[in-house]
Design a protein around this motif. Structure first.
Motif, short mmCIF file in Angstrom:
data_model
loop_
_atom_site.label_atom_id
_atom_site.label_comp_id
_atom_site.label_asym_id
_atom_site.label_seq_id
_atom_site.Cartn_x
_atom_site.Cartn_y
_atom_site.Cartn_z
N GLU A 133 -5.66 7.36 -0.96
CA GLU A 133 -5.60 5.95 -0.56
C GLU A 133 -5.58 5.04 -1.79
O GLU A 133 -4.78 4.11 -1.87
CB GLU A 133 -6.80 5.63 0.34
CG GLU A 133 -6.68 4.26 0.95
CD GLU A 133 -7.66 4.03 2.11
OE1 GLU A 133 -8.35 4.97 2.53
OE2 GLU A 133 -7.71 2.88 2.57
N GLU A 134 -6.42 5.35 -2.76
CA GLU A 134 -6.46 4.54 -3.99
C GLU A 134 -5.12 4.57 -4.71
O GLU A 134 -4.63 3.56 -5.20
CB GLU A 134 -7.56 5.05 -4.94
CG GLU A 134 -8.94 4.56 -4.55
CD GLU A 134 -10.06 5.33 -5.28
OE1 GLU A 134 -11.22 5.13 -4.91
OE2 GLU A 134 -9.75 6.14 -6.19
N ARG A 137 -2.56 2.50 -2.75
CA ARG A 137 -2.84 1.07 -2.90
C ARG A 137 -2.57 0.62 -4.33
O ARG A 137 -2.14 -0.51 -4.56
CB ARG A 137 -4.28 0.75 -2.51
CG ARG A 137 -4.54 0.91 -1.03
CD ARG A 137 -5.88 0.34 -0.58
NE ARG A 137 -6.13 0.67 0.81
CZ ARG A 137 -5.54 0.09 1.84
NH1 ARG A 137 -4.67 -0.88 1.63
NH2 ARG A 137 -5.80 0.47 3.09
N ALA A 140 0.73 -0.98 -5.33
CA ALA A 140 0.81 -2.42 -5.05
C ALA A 140 2.22 -2.94 -4.76
O ALA A 140 2.50 -4.11 -4.94
CB ALA A 140 0.20 -3.21 -6.22
N SER A 143 3.54 -3.06 1.65
CA SER A 143 2.71 -3.86 2.54
C SER A 143 1.60 -3.00 3.14
O SER A 143 1.67 -1.78 3.13
CB SER A 143 3.57 -4.42 3.67
OG SER A 143 4.01 -3.34 4.48
N GLU A 144 0.58 -3.66 3.68
CA GLU A 144 -0.55 -2.97 4.31
C GLU A 144 -0.06 -2.04 5.42
O GLU A 144 -0.53 -0.92 5.56
CB GLU A 144 -1.54 -4.02 4.86
CG GLU A 144 -2.79 -3.45 5.51
CD GLU A 144 -3.66 -2.63 4.57
OE1 GLU A 144 -3.61 -2.85 3.34
OE2 GLU A 144 -4.40 -1.74 5.06
N ILE A 147 1.44 1.07 3.96
CA ILE A 147 0.38 1.93 3.40
C ILE A 147 -0.33 2.68 4.53
O ILE A 147 -0.54 3.89 4.46
CB ILE A 147 -0.62 1.10 2.56
CG1 ILE A 147 0.06 0.61 1.27
CG2 ILE A 147 -1.87 1.91 2.23
CD1 ILE A 147 -0.75 -0.35 0.44
N ARG A 148 -0.66 1.97 5.60
CA ARG A 148 -1.34 2.62 6.74
C ARG A 148 -0.47 3.72 7.33
O ARG A 148 -0.94 4.80 7.68
CB ARG A 148 -1.66 1.59 7.81
CG ARG A 148 -2.91 0.82 7.49
CD ARG A 148 -3.30 -0.12 8.62
NE ARG A 148 -4.35 -0.99 8.17
CZ ARG A 148 -5.62 -0.63 8.06
NH1 ARG A 148 -6.00 0.59 8.41
NH2 ARG A 148 -6.54 -1.46 7.61
#
Ligand code: 5GP
Length: 207
Positions: A133-134, A137, A140, A143-144, A147-148
């Motif tokens: 996850e890190e 993220r 960068a 979008s969220e 990522i999900r």
């Protein structure tokens, strides 16, 4: 006595965030007898991607023609697009003693396992989900929602790791070790007894 000098097919799979790109960069900088197979795809190029470098970007029509003509070593449909490995390049490199790395998803990987039993199937994984996850993220750029989506997909993909011959963990800042692990398992795979079935016969003949 000479070992079989042909190259090997090396399949590398793993979820986004496993660090495949960085590990392969290290691997190719260490060893000239490993090369990357550029896949063909019907998806559109992303920003910065180059035709013939990241992928061969081709039309659906061309892809289907290539399948019919037997030009694809394996292929799969993924997120409504085709992805496949052009056969000619791989065959040439294997003959020349090069280990060819296919960075492909699991359906294609299983096709390779069936067709080419001497291929080495490697699954690259992050040490844990938090790290994955890190890393995602940390890019960068997405979008969220994206990522999900990728995190959910990663969960599904990690479950399939047991279908592979080897699982290599890519710890943070340890790409060098992961690349060495790939070299080690390819070497070990090559030395398997089944790969050298005619050896005892050759030795006995030479007495
Ligand atoms: P992306 O669109 O993110 O570049 O790739 C999507 C997925 O397709 C990734 O899991 C990637 O490894 C996989 N892929 C890329 N090339 C090939 C290929 O030639 N064959 C198969 N089966 N999968 C591929």
């Amino acid at each position: 006595m000479e070992e079989n000098k042909k190259g090997r097919l090396v399949v590398l799979s793993g979820p986004a965030g496993a660090g495949k790109g960085k590990v392969l960069e290290v691997l190719f900088s260490k060893r000239r007898d490993y090369k990357y197979s550029v896949s063909a795809t019907t998806r559109n190029p992303r920003f910065g991607e180059k035709d013939g470098v990241n992928y061969f970007f081709i039309t659906m029509e061309q892809f289907e023609k290539d399948i019919q003509a037997g030009n694809m070593l394996e292929y799969a449909e993924y997120c409504n697009n085709y992805y496949g490995t052009p056969k000619k390049y791989v065959d040439q490199q294997i003959e020349a003693g090069i280990n060819v790395v296919l960075e492909i998803e699991v359906i294609g990987a299983m096709q390779i396992k069936k067709k080419y039993p001497s291929a080495v199937l490697i699954f690259l994984t992050p040490p844990d989900f938090k790290t994955l996850e890190e890393r995602l993220r940390g890019r960068a750029t997405e979008s969220e929602e994206v990522i999900r989506n990728r995190l959910m997909r990663a969960r599904d993909e990690i479950i399939l790791a047991s279908k592979y011959d080897y699982i290599i963990t890519n710890y943070d800042n340890k790409e060098n070790k992961a690349a060495d692990d790939i070299i080690s398992v390819v070497r070990a795979h090559r030395l398997r007894a089944i790969e050298q079935e005619d050896l005892s016969e050759k030795i006995l003949k030479s007495i």
